[in-house]
Design an enzyme around this catalytic site. Structure first.
Site, mmCIF file in Angstrom:
data_model
loop_
_atom_site.group_PDB
_atom_site.id
_atom_site.type_symbol
_atom_site.label_atom_id
_atom_site.label_comp_id
_atom_site.label_asym_id
_atom_site.label_seq_id
_atom_site.Cartn_x
_atom_site.Cartn_y
_atom_site.Cartn_z
ATOM 1 N N ASN A 1 -61.777 -17.265 -0.825
ATOM 2 C CA ASN A 1 -62.487 -16.206 -0.475
ATOM 3 C C ASN A 1 -63.089 -15.443 -1.777
ATOM 4 O O ASN A 1 -62.204 -15.198 -2.581
ATOM 5 C CB ASN A 1 -61.609 -15.260 0.421
ATOM 6 C CG ASN A 1 -62.470 -14.658 1.661
ATOM 7 O OD1 ASN A 1 -63.545 -14.985 1.955
ATOM 8 N ND2 ASN A 1 -61.560 -14.474 2.761
ATOM 9 N N ASP B 1 -48.449 -14.291 2.511
ATOM 10 C CA ASP B 1 -49.379 -15.197 1.948
ATOM 11 C C ASP B 1 -49.182 -16.684 2.072
ATOM 12 O O ASP B 1 -50.130 -17.503 2.015
ATOM 13 C CB ASP B 1 -49.624 -15.070 0.570
ATOM 14 C CG ASP B 1 -50.062 -13.364 0.377
ATOM 15 O OD1 ASP B 1 -50.921 -12.955 1.165
ATOM 16 O OD2 ASP B 1 -49.248 -12.783 -0.632
ATOM 17 N N LYS C 1 -52.050 -3.499 5.141
ATOM 18 C CA LYS C 1 -51.154 -4.403 5.885
ATOM 19 C C LYS C 1 -50.141 -3.491 6.867
ATOM 20 O O LYS C 1 -50.026 -4.002 8.027
ATOM 21 C CB LYS C 1 -50.334 -5.162 4.924
ATOM 22 C CG LYS C 1 -49.442 -6.215 5.447
ATOM 23 C CD LYS C 1 -50.608 -7.362 5.804
ATOM 24 C CE LYS C 1 -49.696 -8.799 6.366
ATOM 25 N NZ LYS C 1 -49.295 -9.488 5.180
ATOM 26 N N GLU D 1 -45.645 -9.434 -0.027
ATOM 27 C CA GLU D 1 -46.936 -9.539 -0.086
ATOM 28 C C GLU D 1 -47.563 -9.600 -1.416
ATOM 29 O O GLU D 1 -47.048 -9.036 -2.326
ATOM 30 C CB GLU D 1 -47.477 -8.577 0.693
ATOM 31 C CG GLU D 1 -49.057 -8.553 0.962
ATOM 32 C CD GLU D 1 -49.339 -9.297 2.252
ATOM 33 O OE1 GLU D 1 -50.604 -9.623 2.337
ATOM 34 O OE2 GLU D 1 -48.488 -9.631 2.980
ATOM 35 N N ASP D 2 -48.519 -10.385 -1.671
ATOM 36 C CA ASP D 2 -49.359 -10.450 -2.825
ATOM 37 C C ASP D 2 -48.558 -10.565 -4.043
ATOM 38 O O ASP D 2 -48.559 -9.782 -5.295
ATOM 39 C CB ASP D 2 -49.923 -9.399 -2.910
ATOM 40 C CG ASP D 2 -51.359 -9.515 -2.034
ATOM 41 O OD1 ASP D 2 -51.522 -10.396 -1.143
ATOM 42 O OD2 ASP D 2 -52.020 -8.530 -1.610
#
Length: 763
Positions: free
Chosen positions: A291, A167, A99, A141-142
């Protein structure tokens, strides 16, 4: 499905990619000189105290004297990593490094990835907030839902810099941009849209909140999670889900999907069937983002709804919802205006900037990166590609302006056009160098004929010229082929209106063209039959004749074929009366340290000393037209007489001849390249050298030497070439090389359109 062998190969390649040369994807580099004791005294004690004191007076000065204004923290606790789930903070590090690498690649933003061993959302928020003095912004993030909502809310409350959970909001912004364009194609409006969403996690909730901000009515949204429809009689809802609870008897997806305009999938594979899609409204919108396997495969949707507008999270299908379309650029705009937060107005501005780019003609750079794909606005192109170079300037400037309008910009950007130009120059490295050339081209309207007019690069250059509104393109090519290729590449060009056409197969001026060519070359063995054959098949000769007849002002050729072959026909037409001559070619190599001009890079195989003098004078004049003071070094294997070779003696003789003229620029030689460009080395070893500062114009002894230097700088040092510039023809012709990009051709067209640069160089 991907085979086991393919998976194994990908695994091996991915591990080697992360491990080879040096582990990981990031490093830290020093940005200031650290070569002398003086440098150290400025970088650290005692000089560093001055910067500290200025920041102590006013903390906003940190953006002036430190890297804080361009530094983002990418923070994760590893509880919801990609499709891997809760793998922990250490295992998440490759993703966070990736990232950070994307921030740098796409927006020039520096990043530190920070993996935190903390799962309590309040304590994690405290840790992040405590880091505020280090960073200009934070990218969460995440982090698993619902903790991610808590962490972001608390951080936003505690911190006065932007905090953005990508996200959630990155996915929402790209989805909304795709929705804007899908609605336009489907003839629908946000206010009338009925949405069914499968998945009530961070991304799904953020998408719906943003769509509400854009006009979707809350009562038209039905959300489902693993337990079915989120309705007002459920008592197991988080606050984030509860805001979308509706009063309804619907309990399943099969109930809810009837007549829906849009299905938003942020859940898992196979959750919606083709039979259920068939129940949706006409031209339904399906964003199936799970995904690697989406909620339903696009081909299954097309089988029952051929008019569906589809986006997925996969790169092997059209319309990939990829957060890289958003996060680098929204942070770029936020950092540059000193935003204290990323608010709803900034997100909506980002949405529309992304959507607008998909409706505009695609760039040559994007077309090159995605060869084989048709990047034309429509069902298969709802959002631009990540490698579209316009994203940086358009999205960042829209975000910065929205921050100003919404009152959160502490350093408002006053001139947005200048800001866009600055950002463009970071994408197009030639932008700053070419600025005076483009300004000149805008002031002098010229007709530029492109010999290889059917080439995509020529067509894209014609579009750029149309958008500039200055010079007028003429394309040599077959009219139907030109029209078909404009349509294929999605270029809004109308042949005969936006550019003139010379049809080599059927032009009424053919007899006049071959007659002039024969007249100019009859004493060089050119018969009438040969002249007719050349003017029927040789686009460079046709273009040169058009310039000679006054039907065009400049010719650009060379998109295929050898340079000297094109030069032969230019000389046969444009140099016959003695008013023009091909003095030489000047190549410009853009390096990190600045531009290096190399001459002669194409015309003379082994120039004489007299020709080198002419080349140097012409090249110096061209360098000045870029706003640069020329400092010329005559390059040789010898340093000021320490080696007696034929070439070194020739270069020494050229310097002596040039001294006898009224040259008004610095020059010296003969010398090595390192001596020419390294002022300290030259001062120590050759203190009587007449050059001051590093040389920027290198006069090469032979074509072989010039070619070796130019290609070495390009291949080994990342140099970017501008040109070559054909000197001595008064701007009447330029010959490019087959490897030139569309952006490079646009630059050469500007050089041609700028007019009398070549003439100035020859004087």
């Amino acid at each position: 499905m991907v085979s086991e062998d393919a998976r194994a190969a990908l695994r091996a390649q991915a591990l080697a990619y992360h491990e080879s040369i040096r582990p990981g994807k990031l490093e830290v580099r020093v940005t200031k000189p650290m070569a002398t004791n003086r440098d150290l005294s400025l970088a650290y004690s005692p000089g560093v105290a001055e910067a500290c004191l200025e920041i102590a007076k006013d903390e906003t000065n940190a953006a002036r004297f430190t890297g804080r204004g361009n530094l983002v923290a990418v923070v994760s606790n590893g509880t919801a990593v990609l499709g891997l789930g809760d793998i922990g903070p250490v295992a998440s590090k490759p993703v966070m490094e990736g990232k950070a690498a994307l921030f740098k690649k796409f927006a020039g933003i520096d990043c530190f990835d920070i993996e935190v061993k903390e799962t309590d959302p309040e304590r994690l928020a405290d840790i992040v907030a405590a880091l505020e003095p280090t960073f200009g912004a934070v990218n969460l993030e995440d982090i698993a839902a619902p903790d991610c909502f808590v962490v972001e809310r608390l951080c936003r409350e505690k911190m006065s810099i932007p905090v953005f959970h990508d996200d959630q909001h990155g996915t929402a912004i790209v989805c909304a941009a795709a929705a804007v364009n899908a609605l336009q194609l489907g003839g629908k409006r946000f206010e009338e849209l009925r949405i069914v969403t499968m998945g009530g996690g961070a991304a799904g909730i953020a998408c719906l909140n943003l769509l509400k901000s854009m006009g979707v009515r809350r009562e038209n949204i039905c959300v489902l999670d693993r337990k079915g429809v989120i309705h007002d009689r459920r008592n197991d809802l988080t606050p984030e889900k509860a805001q979308f609870a509706i009063h309804t008897d619907m309990r399943t997806l099969d109930d809810a999907i009837e007549g829906a305009d849009m299905f938003l999938g942020v859940s898992g594979p196979g959750v919606i069937s083709a039979e259920q899609v068939a129940k949706m409204a006409d031209a339904p919108i399906l964003f199936t983002l799970a995904n690697p396997i989406p909620e339903i495969m696009p081909e299954e949707v097309r089988a029952v709804k051929p008019d569906a507008l589809i986006a997925t999270g996969r790169s092997d299908y059209p319309n990939q919802v990829n957060n890289v379309l958003c996060f680098p650029f929204i942070f770029r705009g936020a950092l540059d205006c000193g935003a204290t937060e990323i608010n709803e107005e900034m997100k909506i501005a980002c949405v529309h900037a992304i959507a607008d780019l998909a409706r505009a003609p695609s760039t040559a750079e994007a077309a090159l990166a995605y060869q084989g794909e048709r990047l034309v606005f429509g069902p298969d192109y709802l959002i631009p590609k990540p490698f579209d170079p316009r994203l940086l300037a358009e999205v960042a400037s829209a975000v910065a302006h929205a921050a100003y309008r919404s009152g959160v910009a502490t350093r408002p950007i006053e001139d947005l056009n200048a800001y866009r130009e600055k950002l463009d120059r970071t994408v197009y490295r030639t932008g700053f160098l070419m600025k005076p050339i483009f300004e000149r081209a805008r002031a002098v309207r010229r007709r530029v004929v492109f010999a290889e007019g059917e080439d995509e690069r020529a067509l894209r250059t014609a579009l750029a010229m149309k958008e500039e509104g200055a010079n007028h393109p003429i394309l040599i090519g077959r009219p139907q082929v030109l029209a078909d290729r404009c349509e294929r590449y999605g270029l809004p060009l109308t042949p005969g209106e936006d550019f003139d056409i010379c049809n080599p197969e059927d032009d009424p001026r053919f007899n006049e063209y071959w007659g002039l060519y024969h007249e100019l070359n009859s004493r060089d063995g050119v018969t009438p039959d040969l002249a007719r054959a050349i003017l029927r098949t040789n686009a460079t000769a046709i273009g040169a004749v058009m310039v000679q007849r006054g039907e065009a002002d400049s010719l650009v050729c060379g998109l295929f074929g050898q340079y000297l072959w094109h030069l032969q026909y230019i000389r046969n037409v444009l140099c016959r009366d003695g008013t023009r001559s091909a003095i030489g070619a000047l190549a410009v190599m853009l390096m990190e340290e600045g531009p290096i001009f190399i001459a002669d890079s194409q015309v003379h195989v082994n120039p004489t000393a007299e020709e080198l003098v002419e080349i140097a004078r012409a090249a110096a004049a061209e360098v000045r037209l870029f706003g640069i003071d020329p400092k010329a070094a005559f390059i040789s294997a010898s340093n000021f007489g320490n080696l007696q070779t034929a070439e070194s003696l020739k270069m020494r003789r050229a310097v002596e001849l040039l001294r006898e003229t009224d040259a008004d620029f610095e020059f010296d030689g003969e010398m090595h390249v390192d001596v020419a460009v390294d002022e300290k080395l030259r001062a120590n070893s050759y203190p009587d050298c007449r050059l001051t500062g590093p040389a920027n114009l290198l006069i090469m002894p032979t074509l072989d030497a010039a070619s070796a230097l130019k290609n070495g700088l390009k291949s080994l040092s990342g140099g970017l070439q501008v040109g070559p510039i054909l000197m001595g023809l008064g701007g009447a012709a330029h010959i490019v090389t087959p490897s030139i990009t569309a952006r490079g051709l646009i630059n050469v067209a500007a050089l041609a359109g700028a007019g009398e640069f070549g003439a100035a160089a020859a004087e």
